[in-house]
Write an enzyme that holds these catalytic residues in place. Structure first.
Site, short mmCIF file in Angstrom:
data_model
loop_
_atom_site.label_atom_id
_atom_site.label_comp_id
_atom_site.label_asym_id
_atom_site.label_seq_id
_atom_site.Cartn_x
_atom_site.Cartn_y
_atom_site.Cartn_z
N GLU A 254 0.81 -1.21 0.00
CA GLU A 254 0.00 0.00 0.00
C GLU A 254 0.85 1.28 0.00
O GLU A 254 1.71 1.46 0.86
CB GLU A 254 -0.94 -0.02 1.21
CG GLU A 254 -1.81 1.21 1.39
CD GLU A 254 -2.71 1.48 0.20
OE1 GLU A 254 -3.37 0.55 -0.28
OE2 GLU A 254 -2.76 2.65 -0.26
N THR A 298 -5.94 1.54 -5.46
CA THR A 298 -5.49 0.14 -5.35
C THR A 298 -6.20 -0.73 -6.38
O THR A 298 -5.58 -1.59 -7.02
CB THR A 298 -5.80 -0.45 -3.96
OG1 THR A 298 -5.36 0.44 -2.97
CG2 THR A 298 -5.12 -1.79 -3.78
N HIS A 413 -1.51 3.31 4.76
CA HIS A 413 -2.56 4.02 4.01
C HIS A 413 -2.80 5.36 4.65
O HIS A 413 -2.75 5.48 5.88
CB HIS A 413 -3.85 3.18 4.02
CG HIS A 413 -4.87 3.66 3.04
ND1 HIS A 413 -5.58 4.81 3.21
CD2 HIS A 413 -5.28 3.13 1.85
CE1 HIS A 413 -6.40 4.98 2.18
NE2 HIS A 413 -6.22 3.98 1.33
N ASP A 472 1.49 -0.06 -4.85
CA ASP A 472 0.28 0.00 -5.68
C ASP A 472 0.09 1.35 -6.37
O ASP A 472 -0.35 1.41 -7.50
CB ASP A 472 -0.98 -0.41 -4.88
CG ASP A 472 -1.29 0.47 -3.69
OD1 ASP A 472 -0.43 1.29 -3.31
OD2 ASP A 472 -2.39 0.32 -3.12
N HIS A 473 0.44 2.44 -5.68
CA HIS A 473 0.30 3.79 -6.24
C HIS A 473 0.96 4.76 -5.28
O HIS A 473 1.45 4.36 -4.23
CB HIS A 473 -1.18 4.16 -6.43
CG HIS A 473 -1.99 3.92 -5.19
ND1 HIS A 473 -1.96 4.76 -4.10
CD2 HIS A 473 -2.81 2.89 -4.85
CE1 HIS A 473 -2.73 4.28 -3.16
NE2 HIS A 473 -3.26 3.12 -3.56
C1 GP9 Z 1 -8.94 -0.79 0.47
C2 GP9 Z 1 -7.49 -0.65 0.24
C3 GP9 Z 1 -7.08 0.77 0.09
O1 GP9 Z 1 -9.38 -2.08 0.54
O2 GP9 Z 1 -7.13 -1.42 -0.84
O3 GP9 Z 1 -7.53 1.30 -1.07
P1 GP9 Z 1 -6.97 2.65 -1.70
O4 GP9 Z 1 -7.62 3.78 -0.97
O5 GP9 Z 1 -5.50 2.66 -1.54
O6 GP9 Z 1 -7.38 2.55 -3.11
MN MN Z 2 -3.83 1.59 -2.16
#
Ligand code: GP9
Ligand code: MN
Length: 630
Positions: A254, A298, A413, A472-473
């Site tokens: 994340e 994500t 996150h 992921d980003h």
């Molecule tokens: C939610 C998690 C976070 O299940 O994958 O999502 P994001 O806000 O990073 O897209």
């Molecule tokens: Mn994410």
């Protein structure tokens, strides 16, 4: 309010108040880039033109109390539209789209994140609305309403439409083909304002909806030809079959960006374990690997990875096209005897995962209910990454092999919360708490991944697997550019720097391989599907995808972003500026010249490719193909 003995009509007062407010938000609260005087001018006149057009509609009501009710509600609704966009912008540096409004199953989980985006001084936003409501109750507001004869009403209407056309004309001069090439929401808002942007978005939405109904498979031939000629010609992977028959363990880390790798904060290493992997003999590390996600975050990164198709430019494709037919990696692996599972300790409906995972042929989804979650083992968004991996081990060990598994971490996150006892390094010290708190949570995830490796090594799974770790980003949006420039010790974050900050780490770890290295070639999430499948020795010649095998030299040569910007080996195109990739030198500014630039020919390919991918998704074109019978 009286001017030369005449009362100024309420609709004009409301237009002015609302115009001023909108301008302040555009100019000072959204981080909109303004490159020249014309852009400044458009941004200044648009709020007033928009307000006049809307509030002047009131003159068509003959009933005076209707006039007042209309103005009150128009001011309130208009303010709410701006405000919701502002709260959203504070987190995503982006504007709302219609698909996002329907992602209600995400909203409940956003609790703490949203709260940290709401500020006390936001009440000031509603000051003019409160003013209008108060005045219209207290004073004899009827004197401020109007009853114009028909001709005068027609006159006011013509004036407001004329002003609007003037605004659009300037916008078209400043940004030719604004509406046809509208990948970039900032351009739209900058030129036509938030309200017309929303109307435009609504029109796009209905077009997208009708596209599936009208689609037939005819365009697939053209798309296949493009892929064969431009993407895959002569593709031959150096590592074909290197992990044949092995399990796949894919860790989606994340919000981890590449700038933390081999870097430190307050004199401490941020990611000691990942840094060790950079130089590990069994690991390939891609230092110029870019995420290509948009509003679906994500879920977009998952979509790119599983399908090698581009996510949507608006909303999350997981929601908007969750019911489509896909030919995703888990499905192709299933045909080779693989069992697939996703581990992610969040609500299964978040990002519509529960629905789309079935369409992607994922066999099992271990969501929130599969884990023992207590107050003690959670923080921020839920279960902390360390207990997450610990608890996942049990499921993993019981799983039939070979398997394809994806682990989606959560602790790092936004807003990057972490209890003091879990902190191994201290926060950074800048004006952005977001950036400050990012480092300890990144470190926590780094440690969690290290522990996961240790646990895997204690089983026979490790030797029989290939492990991917991918950010992921981005986690730090452009809203924190000031703090970011301080951390990176640069004067400012230019569009070039911003693109470079979209790099996320990609590690490919093959136990026993002994040939790993750092790879500097550009790469992106779109490339993962062919790369992984080829490493497992799986034939993809019948497949349709837009990425390249990363272990193949003759690649298409660019990584496209969803807003039409791109990175190539030589150039970076961002916000209408063409840069040399390695030095960051500005080669050409699009608005200053119409000559062909070095970036131009790639830009056209990028747009073609994004359009083909959209055509597949909007038309649900894979329903017309039997991939096993080609
Ligand atoms: C939610 C998690 C976070 O299940 O994958 O999502 P994001 O806000 O990073 O897209
Ligand atoms: Mn994410």
């Amino acid at each position: 309010m009286v001017l030369k003995g005449k009362k100024i009509p309420l609709f004009i007062i409301a237009s002015l108040l609302f115009g001023v407010k909108t301008y302040i938000v555009y100019r000072f609260m959204f981080n909109i880039e303004l490159d020249n005087v014309l852009q400044e001018l458009i941004l200044l006149i648009n709020p007033f033109v928009t307000s006049i057009v809307f509030f002047s509609l009131t003159i068509w009501f003959r009933n005076k109390s209707w006039q007042i009710t209309f103005i009150r509600y128009a001011a309130l609704i208009g303010t709410l539209v701006i405000y919701f966009n502002l709260v959203f912008y504070r987190s995503f540096t982006d504007f709302l789209t219609i698909p996002q409004l329907f992602q209600t199953s995400n909203a409940a989980d956003l609790g703490t994140s949203v709260l940290s985006l709401v500020k006390l001084y936001d009440v000031l936003f509603f000051a003019d609305v409160a003013c209008i409501w108060y005045l219209s109750k207290k004073m004899d507001i009827y004197e401020y309403t109007v009853s114009y004869p028909k001709r005068k009403r027609a006159f006011v209407l013509s004036i407001s439409l004329l002003l609007l056309s003037g605004n659009f004309l300037l916008a078209e001069m400043e940004r030719p083909q604004l509406f046809t090439r509208a990948f970039d929401r900032e351009y739209l808002v900058k030129n036509i304002g938030l309200f017309y942007y929303h109307m435009y978005d609504a029109a796009v939405q209905s077009k997208v909806k009708s596209q599936r109904v009208l689609a037939d498979g005819n365009n697939l031939q053209e798309i296949k030809k493009y892929i064969a000629e431009e993407i895959r010609s002569g593709e031959q992977s150096e590592l074909l079959g290197v992990a044949k028959g092995r399990n796949v363990i894919f860790i989606s880390a994340e919000s981890i960006q590449s700038f933390v790798i081999q870097n430190d904060v307050n004199g401490e290493e941020i990611t000691p374990f990942l840094n060790q992997l950079v130089n590990d003999k069994d690991t390939y590390y891609f230092e110029n690997f870019y995420h290509q996600t948009q509003q679906g975050k994500t879920s977009d990164s998952e979509f790119l990875t599983e399908n090698s198709l581009y996510p949507s430019s608006r909303g999350a494709v997981f929601f908007t096209h969750g019911e489509n037919e896909y030919h995703a990696m888990p499905e192709m692996l299933k045909e080779k005897g693989y069992y697939s599972a996703v581990f992610h300790a969040n609500n299964t409906s978040f990002w519509n995962r529960d629905q789309i995972y079935t369409n992607l042929s994922i066999d099992q989804f271990y969501g929130k209910d599969a884990y023992e979650i207590t107050e003690d083992n959670s923080v921020g968004w839920g279960l902390k990454d360390k207990p997450f991996f610990e608890q996942s081990m049990e499921y993993l060990q019981a799983m039939e092999q070979p398997f394809y598994t994806k682990f989606i971490t959560l602790t790092n996150h936004f807003p990057f919360e972490l209890n003091a006892k879990d902190r191994s390094i201290e926060p950074y010290d800048s004006n952005s708490n977001t950036l400050n708190n990012y480092f300890p949570t990144v470190r926590y995830t780094d440690e969690a991944i290290e522990q996961f490796f240790t646990m895997l090594k204690q089983t026979s799974i490790y030797e029989n697997s290939i492990i991917f770790i991918m950010g992921d980003h981005d986690g730090i949006s452009a809203n924190h550019n000031k703090a970011m420039s301080r951390f990176l010790e640069v004067e400012e974050i230019t569009p070039y720097d911003y693109v470079q900050l979209q790099r996320v780490p990609l590690f490919i770890h093959i136990p026993g391989h002994n040939n790993g290295k750092v790879i500097s070639k550009i790469a992106g999430q779109i490339d993962l599907k062919p790369t992984i499948l080829h490493m497992l020795g799986i034939d993809t010649s019948n497949d349709i995808y837009f990425g390249n095998d990363l272990f193949h030299d003759d690649r298409k040569g660019f990584i496209a972003f969803r807003n039409g910007d791109f990175v190539s080996e030589e150039f970076i195109s961002a916000s209408g500026i063409c840069y040399e990739r390695l030095t960051g030198e500005v080669l050409q500014i699009e608005s200053e010249s119409n000559q062909d630039t070095s970036c131009q020919s790639i830009k056209e390919k990028v747009e073609t490719e994004l359009a083909y991918s959209d055509e597949i998704i909007y038309g649900d074109l894979f329903r017309f193909i039997d991939f096993n019978k080609q």
